[in-house]
Design a protein around this motif. Structure first.
Motif, mmCIF file in Angstrom:
data_model
loop_
_atom_site.group_PDB
_atom_site.id
_atom_site.type_symbol
_atom_site.label_atom_id
_atom_site.label_comp_id
_atom_site.label_asym_id
_atom_site.label_seq_id
_atom_site.Cartn_x
_atom_site.Cartn_y
_atom_site.Cartn_z
ATOM 1 N N VAL B 53 0.834 -1.205 0.000
ATOM 2 C CA VAL B 53 0.000 0.000 0.000
ATOM 3 C C VAL B 53 0.866 1.251 0.000
ATOM 4 O O VAL B 53 0.629 2.185 -0.745
ATOM 5 C CB VAL B 53 -0.964 0.018 1.192
ATOM 6 C CG1 VAL B 53 -1.564 1.401 1.370
ATOM 7 C CG2 VAL B 53 -2.080 -0.992 1.000
ATOM 8 N N ARG B 54 1.881 1.266 0.840
ATOM 9 C CA ARG B 54 2.710 2.479 0.941
ATOM 10 C C ARG B 54 3.919 2.394 0.043
ATOM 11 O O ARG B 54 4.719 1.480 0.159
ATOM 12 C CB ARG B 54 3.175 2.671 2.376
ATOM 13 C CG ARG B 54 2.059 3.177 3.222
ATOM 14 C CD ARG B 54 2.581 3.855 4.438
ATOM 15 N NE ARG B 54 1.445 4.276 5.236
ATOM 16 C CZ ARG B 54 1.547 4.744 6.460
ATOM 17 N NH1 ARG B 54 2.726 4.854 7.017
ATOM 18 N NH2 ARG B 54 0.484 5.113 7.110
ATOM 19 N N TYR B 85 -1.399 -2.431 7.823
ATOM 20 C CA TYR B 85 -2.685 -2.377 8.515
ATOM 21 C C TYR B 85 -3.774 -2.439 7.450
ATOM 22 O O TYR B 85 -3.488 -2.215 6.275
ATOM 23 C CB TYR B 85 -2.802 -1.077 9.314
ATOM 24 C CG TYR B 85 -2.930 0.128 8.449
ATOM 25 C CD1 TYR B 85 -4.170 0.736 8.243
ATOM 26 C CD2 TYR B 85 -1.834 0.655 7.777
ATOM 27 C CE1 TYR B 85 -4.298 1.820 7.413
ATOM 28 C CE2 TYR B 85 -1.949 1.740 6.943
ATOM 29 C CZ TYR B 85 -3.184 2.317 6.776
ATOM 30 O OH TYR B 85 -3.319 3.398 5.949
ATOM 31 N N VAL B 86 -4.977 -2.790 7.848
ATOM 32 C CA VAL B 86 -6.034 -2.895 6.836
ATOM 33 C C VAL B 86 -7.122 -1.864 7.099
ATOM 34 O O VAL B 86 -7.417 -1.525 8.235
ATOM 35 C CB VAL B 86 -6.654 -4.310 6.783
ATOM 36 C CG1 VAL B 86 -5.682 -5.272 6.156
ATOM 37 C CG2 VAL B 86 -7.087 -4.761 8.152
ATOM 38 N N LEU B 106 -3.371 -8.191 5.179
ATOM 39 C CA LEU B 106 -2.431 -7.669 6.151
ATOM 40 C C LEU B 106 -1.053 -8.295 5.888
ATOM 41 O O LEU B 106 -0.973 -9.462 5.545
ATOM 42 C CB LEU B 106 -2.944 -8.092 7.525
ATOM 43 C CG LEU B 106 -2.594 -7.277 8.739
ATOM 44 C CD1 LEU B 106 -3.000 -5.832 8.538
ATOM 45 C CD2 LEU B 106 -3.332 -7.847 9.938
ATOM 46 N N ASP B 108 1.063 -9.279 7.879
ATOM 47 C CA ASP B 108 1.301 -10.422 8.773
ATOM 48 C C ASP B 108 1.023 -11.759 8.094
ATOM 49 O O ASP B 108 1.645 -12.767 8.407
ATOM 50 C CB ASP B 108 0.388 -10.342 10.009
ATOM 51 C CG ASP B 108 0.656 -9.112 10.831
ATOM 52 O OD1 ASP B 108 1.339 -8.205 10.315
ATOM 53 O OD2 ASP B 108 0.190 -9.063 11.979
ATOM 54 N N SER B 111 3.569 -14.188 6.583
ATOM 55 C CA SER B 111 4.361 -15.147 7.353
ATOM 56 C C SER B 111 3.734 -16.541 7.361
ATOM 57 O O SER B 111 4.424 -17.529 7.536
ATOM 58 C CB SER B 111 4.540 -14.634 8.780
ATOM 59 O OG SER B 111 3.319 -14.703 9.463
ATOM 60 N N ARG B 112 2.424 -16.605 7.166
ATOM 61 C CA ARG B 112 1.798 -17.929 6.999
ATOM 62 C C ARG B 112 1.922 -18.274 5.523
ATOM 63 O O ARG B 112 1.007 -18.013 4.729
ATOM 64 C CB ARG B 112 0.325 -17.886 7.414
ATOM 65 C CG ARG B 112 0.105 -17.547 8.867
ATOM 66 C CD ARG B 112 0.322 -18.762 9.732
ATOM 67 N NE ARG B 112 0.447 -18.395 11.149
ATOM 68 C CZ ARG B 112 0.766 -19.262 12.100
ATOM 69 N NH1 ARG B 112 0.994 -20.518 11.810
ATOM 70 N NH2 ARG B 112 0.863 -18.866 13.342
ATOM 71 N N VAL B 113 3.079 -18.794 5.185
ATOM 72 C CA VAL B 113 3.432 -18.944 3.773
ATOM 73 C C VAL B 113 2.333 -19.612 2.947
ATOM 74 O O VAL B 113 1.922 -19.098 1.911
ATOM 75 C CB VAL B 113 4.754 -19.732 3.648
ATOM 76 C CG1 VAL B 113 5.122 -19.915 2.203
ATOM 77 C CG2 VAL B 113 5.849 -19.007 4.418
ATOM 78 N N ASP B 133 -9.422 -9.477 9.048
ATOM 79 C CA ASP B 133 -9.547 -8.280 9.884
ATOM 80 C C ASP B 133 -10.526 -7.277 9.296
ATOM 81 O O ASP B 133 -11.296 -6.643 10.011
ATOM 82 C CB ASP B 133 -8.188 -7.589 10.051
ATOM 83 C CG ASP B 133 -7.462 -8.092 11.279
ATOM 84 O OD1 ASP B 133 -7.834 -9.180 11.764
ATOM 85 O OD2 ASP B 133 -6.537 -7.393 11.742
#
Lengths: 418, 212
Positions: B53-54, B85-86, B106, B108, B111-113, B133
């Motif tokens: 996003v950024r 963030y969402v 998100l 994060d 990391s849950r590949v 989320d």
């Protein structure tokens, strides 16, 4: 409706001004009495100090009299004229000294002088303007009733027949009507403005008061800021940092266990992963409290619209052109709206909410209104106190209007420079 | 599958590159700004994009804007946007053309590949992958048309919004695929979605969900 609305309005204004000046004539006469008793008591000081007993009483009288005029003139000008007396010390001599040296006392004495001279003079104008028009009409109609040898006077002329009566009556009418319509209002305003300047606080006093307020709110802002920094430090240190340490520890352990106990290593890695995720979540929460990311992405309007979009109670946003708004003001405005919407959702039992953002001169105005049951109590754990402190820290103004039965309106004015 | 990575953080870009190339994707390019990304998309040959996003220069929502611009250049181009963030508004903007092939997750989740790769595959296949989320934010609204749905139908919609297929939903809810199919039919009916426009009804259902 009157056929001449502007003329009627002018006449009303003139009447008010004439009335103010006319009553001022009366209060000027009373002022003379007040001043002369004061002078008598000063003179009495020479006479065995008797005046020392009378003087404080007289000064108190001057105060009460000045207060009365503050109310009257304030009523005419449509604004309050507050005075701030210095607190009086105890002890007779000290008290007298403090009263005499209080700048307000001196200004009140100056006002007495002004009011006695100008109050009488302008008061006469006021009286003439007030009774002039009706009395002219009466005189013109009834000139013939004047006794012989003492003819009626209209426009400074003796009147003895109808043509002169009508002519000079008309002239006097025009002059006095003009006085009422255009003459007295500026005079009254001048008189009242000077009185307000003398009776009210001096510019120095106003500035001093402003400085006092500002240093108070600035101290509050610094305190709030320091507390905020401590909280962030604590959150990062006790939370995120500790989690990262534990994470690195697990990874190190897993690496050393890889050869001999791959199963345990795998378990440690899994733990490390969820630990990293928790650290990320926590970090995200801390960041949100420092400066909401959506605020830097989208600016205040976009961020507030995002708040409205996820509000539990349907919320609409109306925005005027806001111009440039400092970041600290944006953050406060955002938190205010977020907090207010949370309140609406939790306590208000409302069916909808309205958020409005607008710019009034150097101020940003934020208002959140709901159609709920009202009756917000500041100490009811609704976070209203917190909102008030946030606004105070920026030297803004905060109001909550929430009658029982609703609606509730939370409004803040935040300074944006100019 | 040929993927473009748009990420300005070198560490993350490298990680994503590793993750995708070891999971059977071909990383065509890794860029850190919107302009080169759009150029690559215009040249063609890209199957999907993963966008932060950024991005520079302002580090605001350039990624969302770039994703929307890319989809204007190549309609339906699968784009997976991810962020620290969402925000519901971004999800709605990304889905607004109703074409599908959009993901919004998100960071994060990277990391849950396995989950991340699944999400990217679904998006590349024209599905949606919306972060739980964001979905969570939506469940609290009072006035939404979603109140017409039963609890079960909501659950099904929630999974649908996250981008799961009927079979996957059936597995998660421990019901038959036939039951899921029936629930989805009810959802479409209750949200007034025209059965004629079958292709993107799932996306439009999710959109309704997001607009609620």
């Amino acid at each position: 409706m009157s056929p001449f609305p502007r003329l009627t309005a002018r006449a009303e204004k003139g009447m008010r001004a004439a009335l103010y000046l006319s009553i001022g004539l009366g209060t000027a006469l009373v002022s003379m009495v007040v001043l002369s008793t004061l002078m008598v008591s000063v003179a009495l000081i020479g006479a065995a100090g008797a005046g020392l007993v009378v003087l404080p009483v007289n000064l108190a009288l001057v105060r009460r009299w000045a207060d009365q005029e503050r109310r009257r003139t304030g009523g005419f000008l449509g604004r309050a004229i507050p005075a701030r007396y210095r607190p009086l010390p105890s002890g007779f001599g000290e008290r007298l000294r403090a009263t005499l040296l209080d700048p307000v006392t001196l200004r009140e004495l100056a006002w007495l002088g002004w009011h006695i001279v100008m109050g009488v003079l302008l008061g006469l104008f006021g009286m003439v303007a007030l009774v002039g028009v009706p009395s002219t009409l009466l005189q013109t109609a009834l000139w013939w009733m004047a006794p012989d040898g003492e003819p009626a006077t209209l426009a400074l002329r003796s009147v003895t027949d109808w043509p002169t009566a009508l002519l000079y009556g008309a002239v006097q009418f025009v002059v006095l009507a003009a006085l009422l319509l255009w003459g007295v209002a500026p005079l009254a305003r001048l008189h009242a403005t000077v009185a307000a300047a003398l009776l009210g606080r001096s510019r120095a006093a106003q500035l001093a008061e402003r400085v006092e307020t500002l240093s108070h709110t600035r101290a509050g802002a610094l305190d709030a800021h320091a507390a905020e920094l401590r909280r962030i430090e604590r959150d990062l240190h006790d939370g995120t940092q500790a989690r990262l340490v534990a994470l690195a520890m697990r990874l190190g352990l897993a690496r050393s266990r890889m050869g001999e106990d791959p199963e345990q290593a795998a378990r440690l890695l899994a733990e490390a992963q969820s630990g990293a995720e928790e650290a990320m979540t926590e970090l995200r929460q801390v960041i949100r409290t420092i400066y909401p990311p959506v605020l830097s992405d989208r600016g205040l309007v976009g961020a507030v619209e995002a708040l409205a979009a996820r509000s539990v109670v349907p919320a609409t946003v109306s925005v005027d052109d806001l111009g440039a708004v400092p970041a600290s003001v944006e953050a406060t405005a955002y938190h205010l709206v977020a907090e207010a919407l949370t309140n609406v959702a939790k306590h208000a039992e409302a069916s909808r909410a309205e958020i409005s953002l607008s710019r009034i001169g150097g101020w940003l105005r934020i208002a959140v209104t709901d159609d709920g049951r009202g009756g917000v109590a500041e100490d009811g754990g609704t976070g209203v106190g917190g909102m008030r402190r946030r606004v105070a820290a920026l030297d803004g103004e905060f109001t909550v209007v929430s009658p029982v039965g609703g609606p509730t309106r939370v409004e803040a004015l935040l300074p944006c420079g100019s | 599958m040929r993927v473009v990575i748009v990420e300005d953080s070198a560490v993350l870009a490298e990680g994503l590159n590793l993750l995708l190339s070891t999971s059977g994707f071909e990383v065509v390019a890794t860029v850190d700004e919107a302009a080169p990304f759009l150029k690559i998309v215009e040249e063609g040959g890209t199957d999907a994009a993963v966008v932060d996003v950024r991005l520079p220069p302002t580090f605001r929502d350039e990624g969302v804007q770039a994703a929307l611009a890319a989809r204007r250049l190549v309609p339906g181009l699968p784009v997976l946007v991810f962020s620290q963030y969402v925000e519901q508004v971004y999800a709605r903007e990304l889905l607004s053309d109703g074409r599908g092939g959009v993901g919004y997750l998100l960071k994060d989740r990277v990391s849950r590949v396995g989950d991340f790769i699944d999400a990217l595959k679904r998006v590349a296949a024209g599905g949606t992958a919306i972060d739980p989320d964001v979905i969570g934010q939506l469940l609290v609204r009072r006035d939404s048309p979603l109140t017409r749905l039963t609890a079960r139908e909501r659950e099904v919609l929630e999974h649908m919004a996250q981008g799961l297929s009927n079979a996957e939903i059936a597995e998660k809810l421990v019901v038959t695929e036939r039951a899921v199919h029936k629930h989805i039919g009810n959802i479409f009916a209750k949200l007034d979605l025209d059965p004629g426009d079958s292709g993107h009804r799932r996306v439009r259902a999710v959109l309704t969900y997001l607009d609620a």
